[in-house]
Write a protein that holds these residues in place. Structure first.
Motif, mmCIF file in Angstrom:
data_model
loop_
_atom_site.group_PDB
_atom_site.id
_atom_site.type_symbol
_atom_site.label_atom_id
_atom_site.label_comp_id
_atom_site.label_asym_id
_atom_site.label_seq_id
_atom_site.Cartn_x
_atom_site.Cartn_y
_atom_site.Cartn_z
ATOM 1 N N GLU A 33 4.881 1.225 -0.049
ATOM 2 C CA GLU A 33 5.428 0.061 -0.598
ATOM 3 C C GLU A 33 4.349 -0.592 -1.574
ATOM 4 O O GLU A 33 4.781 -1.344 -2.507
ATOM 5 C CB GLU A 33 5.960 -0.838 0.234
ATOM 6 C CG GLU A 33 7.248 -0.176 1.092
ATOM 7 C CD GLU A 33 7.442 -0.618 2.372
ATOM 8 O OE1 GLU A 33 7.294 -1.967 2.710
ATOM 9 O OE2 GLU A 33 7.354 0.216 3.615
ATOM 10 N N TYR A 34 3.164 -0.788 -1.052
ATOM 11 C CA TYR A 34 2.220 -1.716 -1.484
ATOM 12 C C TYR A 34 1.590 -1.237 -2.927
ATOM 13 O O TYR A 34 1.246 0.094 -3.021
ATOM 14 C CB TYR A 34 1.015 -2.051 -0.523
ATOM 15 C CG TYR A 34 1.679 -2.624 0.618
ATOM 16 C CD1 TYR A 34 2.061 -3.934 0.629
ATOM 17 C CD2 TYR A 34 1.631 -1.789 1.786
ATOM 18 C CE1 TYR A 34 2.622 -4.634 1.829
ATOM 19 C CE2 TYR A 34 2.191 -2.354 2.772
ATOM 20 C CZ TYR A 34 2.622 -3.775 2.956
ATOM 21 O OH TYR A 34 3.127 -4.265 4.197
ATOM 22 N N TYR A 67 5.310 0.212 14.402
ATOM 23 C CA TYR A 67 5.444 -1.418 14.840
ATOM 24 C C TYR A 67 5.716 -2.038 13.475
ATOM 25 O O TYR A 67 5.636 -1.403 12.429
ATOM 26 C CB TYR A 67 3.920 -1.897 15.323
ATOM 27 C CG TYR A 67 2.889 -1.505 14.601
ATOM 28 C CD1 TYR A 67 2.702 -2.207 13.400
ATOM 29 C CD2 TYR A 67 2.353 -0.376 14.598
ATOM 30 C CE1 TYR A 67 1.475 -1.825 12.356
ATOM 31 C CE2 TYR A 67 1.148 0.257 13.705
ATOM 32 C CZ TYR A 67 0.975 -0.565 12.813
ATOM 33 O OH TYR A 67 -0.297 -0.644 11.893
ATOM 34 N N GLY A 68 6.046 -3.605 13.457
ATOM 35 C CA GLY A 68 6.106 -4.148 12.319
ATOM 36 C C GLY A 68 7.180 -3.627 11.304
ATOM 37 O O GLY A 68 8.353 -3.403 11.835
ATOM 38 N N THR A 69 6.937 -3.650 10.130
ATOM 39 C CA THR A 69 8.065 -3.213 9.024
ATOM 40 C C THR A 69 7.697 -1.525 8.977
ATOM 41 O O THR A 69 8.649 -1.011 7.929
ATOM 42 C CB THR A 69 7.565 -3.804 7.657
ATOM 43 O OG1 THR A 69 6.185 -3.178 7.388
ATOM 44 C CG2 THR A 69 7.622 -5.129 7.746
ATOM 45 N N HIS A 70 7.537 -0.892 9.846
ATOM 46 C CA HIS A 70 7.298 0.542 9.855
ATOM 47 C C HIS A 70 7.022 1.174 8.405
ATOM 48 O O HIS A 70 7.607 1.995 7.805
ATOM 49 C CB HIS A 70 8.779 1.142 10.224
ATOM 50 C CG HIS A 70 9.245 0.831 11.406
ATOM 51 N ND1 HIS A 70 8.656 1.160 12.640
ATOM 52 C CD2 HIS A 70 10.585 0.029 11.813
ATOM 53 C CE1 HIS A 70 9.106 0.383 13.672
ATOM 54 N NE2 HIS A 70 10.325 -0.153 13.118
ATOM 55 N N HIS A 71 5.987 0.702 7.902
ATOM 56 C CA HIS A 71 5.288 1.093 6.563
ATOM 57 C C HIS A 71 4.745 2.049 6.886
ATOM 58 O O HIS A 71 4.221 2.713 7.697
ATOM 59 C CB HIS A 71 4.341 -0.259 5.896
ATOM 60 C CG HIS A 71 3.220 -0.603 6.776
ATOM 61 N ND1 HIS A 71 3.220 -1.159 7.926
ATOM 62 C CD2 HIS A 71 1.911 -0.220 6.560
ATOM 63 C CE1 HIS A 71 1.889 -1.181 8.526
ATOM 64 N NE2 HIS A 71 1.166 -0.595 7.608
ATOM 65 N N HIS A 107 -2.059 -11.603 7.727
ATOM 66 C CA HIS A 107 -1.669 -12.573 8.603
ATOM 67 C C HIS A 107 -2.971 -13.837 8.173
ATOM 68 O O HIS A 107 -3.532 -14.550 9.197
ATOM 69 C CB HIS A 107 -2.088 -12.380 10.171
ATOM 70 C CG HIS A 107 -1.129 -11.392 10.574
ATOM 71 N ND1 HIS A 107 0.294 -11.400 10.462
ATOM 72 C CD2 HIS A 107 -1.493 -9.961 11.153
ATOM 73 C CE1 HIS A 107 0.556 -10.127 11.115
ATOM 74 N NE2 HIS A 107 -0.374 -9.296 11.161
ATOM 75 N N GLN A 143 3.937 6.819 9.099
ATOM 76 C CA GLN A 143 4.841 5.724 9.272
ATOM 77 C C GLN A 143 4.682 4.997 10.553
ATOM 78 O O GLN A 143 4.623 5.527 11.851
ATOM 79 C CB GLN A 143 6.211 6.124 9.200
ATOM 80 C CG GLN A 143 7.180 4.880 9.260
ATOM 81 C CD GLN A 143 8.915 5.419 9.358
ATOM 82 O OE1 GLN A 143 9.088 6.010 9.941
ATOM 83 N NE2 GLN A 143 9.675 4.313 8.719
ATOM 84 N N THR A 144 4.288 3.562 10.591
ATOM 85 C CA THR A 144 3.903 2.843 11.613
ATOM 86 C C THR A 144 5.047 2.799 12.630
ATOM 87 O O THR A 144 6.214 2.889 12.134
ATOM 88 C CB THR A 144 3.304 1.444 11.422
ATOM 89 O OG1 THR A 144 4.543 0.863 10.718
ATOM 90 C CG2 THR A 144 1.970 1.565 10.525
#
Length: 148
Positions: free
Chosen positions: A129-130, A35-39, A87, A32-33
């Motif tokens: 999620e993807y 940063y960001g959305t913690h995906h 991005h 789990q990252t």
């Protein structure tokens, strides 16, 4: 110019219960990252100058999960490229498949990640999620089942 990254889909086999199928004992490593959305994602990262793709996958796995190449067995016959925008720029991520030699080897996260999980296919797909990541995990599982 497209961003290029490489990583490893890492799995381990637990000792199966006598009544269960061998493939029920497979778990996938997701990080789990922080940063960001913690995906949640397998270990992966950008290719450094002078590195080939597979070197990048092993280096990133070592940096992000603390796993050395000696902890893993690269599985022949599986390599997958995912393509998606990040991005507003195209990104290509190349994944190989690797099995843990010892399922008790400790995972040591870098600052890029805040948690890790070993997950059976169904849960791994919920965490990832993807859709393309979910499809790849299912494809990997099918590939491993076909080798039994």
């Amino acid at each position: 110019m497209a961003v290029r990254a490489c990583g490893l889909i890492i799995y381990r086999r637990l000792q199966p219960a006598p009544s269960s199928k061998v493939t029920d004992s497979i778990e996938y490593l997701l990080l789990q990252t922080s940063y960001g959305t913690h995906h949640w994602t397998p270990p992966k990262g950008h290719v450094d100058p002078g590195e080939d793709d597979l070197q990048t996958a092993f280096r990133e796995t070592q940096e992000e999960a603390g796993l050395q190449a000696t902890h893993l067995t690269l599985i022949e016959g599986y390599k997958k490229e995912l393509h998606y925008p990040v991005h507003g720029r195209p990104k290509t991520v190349v994944y190989w498949l690797a099995e843990m030699k010892d399922c008790n080897t400790e995972i040591k996260l870098s600052e890029e990640h805040q948690a890790f999980q070993w997950l059976k296919l169904e849960d791994a797909c919920k965490f990832a999620e993807y859709e393309d990541m979910q499809a790849m995990l299912k494809e990997v599982h099918q590939f491993l089942c076909s080798r039994e």
